[in-house]
Motif scaffolding. Structure first.
Motif, mmCIF file in Angstrom:
data_model
loop_
_atom_site.group_PDB
_atom_site.id
_atom_site.type_symbol
_atom_site.label_atom_id
_atom_site.label_comp_id
_atom_site.label_asym_id
_atom_site.label_seq_id
_atom_site.Cartn_x
_atom_site.Cartn_y
_atom_site.Cartn_z
ATOM 1 N N TYR A 82 0.674 -1.094 0.067
ATOM 2 C CA TYR A 82 0.005 0.059 0.195
ATOM 3 C C TYR A 82 0.701 1.262 -0.076
ATOM 4 O O TYR A 82 0.168 2.315 -0.019
ATOM 5 C CB TYR A 82 -0.958 0.119 1.292
ATOM 6 C CG TYR A 82 -0.258 -0.170 2.638
ATOM 7 C CD1 TYR A 82 0.219 0.812 3.286
ATOM 8 C CD2 TYR A 82 -0.273 -1.532 2.997
ATOM 9 C CE1 TYR A 82 0.982 0.445 4.428
ATOM 10 C CE2 TYR A 82 0.223 -1.949 4.077
ATOM 11 C CZ TYR A 82 0.698 -0.915 4.895
ATOM 12 O OH TYR A 82 1.360 -1.154 6.160
ATOM 13 N N THR A 83 2.087 1.091 -0.194
ATOM 14 C CA THR A 83 2.952 2.411 -0.254
ATOM 15 C C THR A 83 3.443 2.628 -1.750
ATOM 16 O O THR A 83 3.387 1.650 -2.410
ATOM 17 C CB THR A 83 4.266 2.231 0.734
ATOM 18 O OG1 THR A 83 4.879 1.190 0.511
ATOM 19 C CG2 THR A 83 3.676 2.113 2.454
ATOM 20 N N ARG A 84 3.954 3.726 -2.031
ATOM 21 C CA ARG A 84 4.573 3.935 -3.168
ATOM 22 C C ARG A 84 5.836 2.783 -3.300
ATOM 23 O O ARG A 84 5.918 2.434 -4.431
ATOM 24 C CB ARG A 84 5.104 5.341 -3.319
ATOM 25 C CG ARG A 84 5.629 5.858 -4.620
ATOM 26 C CD ARG A 84 5.969 7.212 -4.852
ATOM 27 N NE ARG A 84 6.408 7.738 -5.907
ATOM 28 C CZ ARG A 84 7.710 8.204 -6.113
ATOM 29 N NH1 ARG A 84 8.147 8.920 -5.016
ATOM 30 N NH2 ARG A 84 8.132 8.427 -7.269
ATOM 31 N N PHE A 85 6.706 3.129 -2.517
ATOM 32 C CA PHE A 85 7.885 2.371 -2.423
ATOM 33 C C PHE A 85 7.498 0.886 -2.689
ATOM 34 O O PHE A 85 7.964 0.165 -3.670
ATOM 35 C CB PHE A 85 8.511 2.112 -0.991
ATOM 36 C CG PHE A 85 9.670 1.472 -0.980
ATOM 37 C CD1 PHE A 85 11.021 2.077 -1.445
ATOM 38 C CD2 PHE A 85 10.057 0.127 -0.735
ATOM 39 C CE1 PHE A 85 12.154 1.281 -1.405
ATOM 40 C CE2 PHE A 85 11.051 -0.563 -0.650
ATOM 41 C CZ PHE A 85 12.285 -0.057 -1.014
ATOM 42 N N ARG A 86 6.497 0.015 -2.151
ATOM 43 C CA ARG A 86 6.074 -1.275 -2.177
ATOM 44 C C ARG A 86 5.662 -1.489 -3.578
ATOM 45 O O ARG A 86 5.822 -2.663 -4.267
ATOM 46 C CB ARG A 86 5.184 -1.714 -1.244
ATOM 47 C CG ARG A 86 5.870 -1.833 0.208
ATOM 48 C CD ARG A 86 5.056 -2.582 1.170
ATOM 49 N NE ARG A 86 5.526 -2.703 2.404
ATOM 50 C CZ ARG A 86 4.933 -2.875 3.647
ATOM 51 N NH1 ARG A 86 3.790 -3.310 3.661
ATOM 52 N NH2 ARG A 86 5.309 -2.496 4.674
#
Length: 335
Positions: A82-86
């Motif tokens: 759910y994060t940009r990184f992931r």
DNA sequence: CATCCACCGGAAGTGAAGGGAT
DNA sequence: ATCCCTTCACTTCCGGTGGATG
């Protein structure tokens, strides 16, 4: 009784789609420009749970791959990522460009790498995209000409409400494919197909499949869950086929199983909150915080609890009744 | 009607964990 | 070994809101 267990799993992608031909066609037409090296519009799949959105997305993209082997495909479930990184990491991983990327790699480096990987087109399926917390990543992906998006969510209005302005205006254009609840007959056909592929002949008859379909109320995920649970139960008892008794026991079983799975994903402190709400039936925030502080050794702050609670509301586990002062929390009732 | 104040949620800050560079 | 940089879960701080209260 069971010949092929995978077929009874909810994320199994059948080689042939029983219904939903129209939806498949709509989606594959949207992706068609890829065949002539052009860029497709973003595709949105909307509909309630268990109507085959994920399944159809995967199926259609798989078909596309057969026609056009050079296309790379990625499936990302935004519930987990759910994060940009992931999200960026998941995409890179799927195209084998994730080597030596770690927590300390700046996000911009991930993005740069992805934009360099433009030798082959990428189709990214983002499932449960309404669970995404950093929606800017959609803007990132949209900016890349070699990335095509298939976005899956329950409701259009809610999804767009969660976007920030930049993302919203960029994604307003795009193809929508709406999925409606299955009728009983359609669901029976789907279950029948699974039974043919996964079970021994005669393991379950049409009448029982109809009962399963009725109990599932248009939700294929629930239907397949009931079928799986019934077949396993019958197997354990050494029966040759599913009986009325076995089925009657399996229905409530499978219904709560999906929720239980969600509850299991909660971390310890979230589960304490969930249990307290379940115990009280309905509870005011102040009382809930007090009970929580008494219940655990090392309580988190009030603000963190509010984050937990909004998350649990998002997951559809609990429901907040009323606004601000006078609000109460309770479990979402199972219709 | 004015004033509380319980509660919500945004923004920014903190510190641990993990890993690179030197 | 040390410093530096990241992410991530959590905290601290705070402004806004509208039902409760007198």
């Amino acid at each position: 009784m069971i010949v092929d267990d995978r077929v009874l799993h909810e994320d199994f992608v059948p080689s042939e789609v029983v219904h939903r031909h129209e939806e498949v066609n709509h989606l594959s037409e949207t992706l068609e420009p890829l065949l002539s090296d052009a860029r497709p519009e973003t595709a949105f799949l909307f509909g309630p749970t268990g109507v085959g959105k994920t399944c159809i997305a995967r199926y259609t993209v798989d078909q596309l791959c057969e026609q056009l082997p050079s296309v790379r495909t990625v499936y990302v479930n935004c519930w987990q990522e759910y994060t940009r990184f992931r999200v960026l990491y998941s995409v890179l991983e799927a195209i084998d460009r994730a080597f030596d990327i770690h927590r300390s790699t700046p996000k911009d480096e991930l993005f740069r790498r992805l934009s360099d990987a433009d030798d082959q087109p990428i189709v990214a399926i983002l499932d449960e995209v309404d669970q995404l917390e950093e929606t800017e990543v959609l803007y990132d992906l949209h900016r890349l000409p070699h990335v095509s998006l298939v976005l899956i969510a329950n409701r259009e209005e809610e999804l767009f409400a969660s976007f920030d302005d930049r993302v919203r205006s960029r994604l307003r254009a795009g193809t929508r494919v709406q999925f409606d609840r299955y009728g009983t007959d359609e669901l029976v056909a789907i279950l029948e197909e699974r039974a043919v592929q996964g079970l021994e002949p005669g393991a379950i008859d049409e009448r029982h499949l109809r009962t399963v379909a009725d109990a599932a109320a248009g939700d294929a995920r629930v239907g397949i869950g009931i079928l799986r649970s019934a077949v396993r139960r019958a197997d354990r008892r050494g029966l040759e086929s599913v009986t009325d008794d076995v089925l009657a026991e399996s229905i409530p079983d499978a219904r709560t199983a999906i929720r239980r799975k969600t509850v299991e994903q909660l971390i310890e402190h979230q589960r304490v909150l969930y249990d307290l709400i379940a115990e009280a039936g309905e509870i005011e925030p102040g009382e809930l915080y007090a009970a929580y502080e008494a219940a655990v050794d090392d309580p988190k702050t009030n603000r963190t609890l509010r984050n937990y609670l909004t998350k649990m509301v998002h997951y559809d586990l609990i429901e907040a009744v009323g606004e601000r002062r006078g609000r109460t929390y309770r479990l979402v009732d199972d219709e």
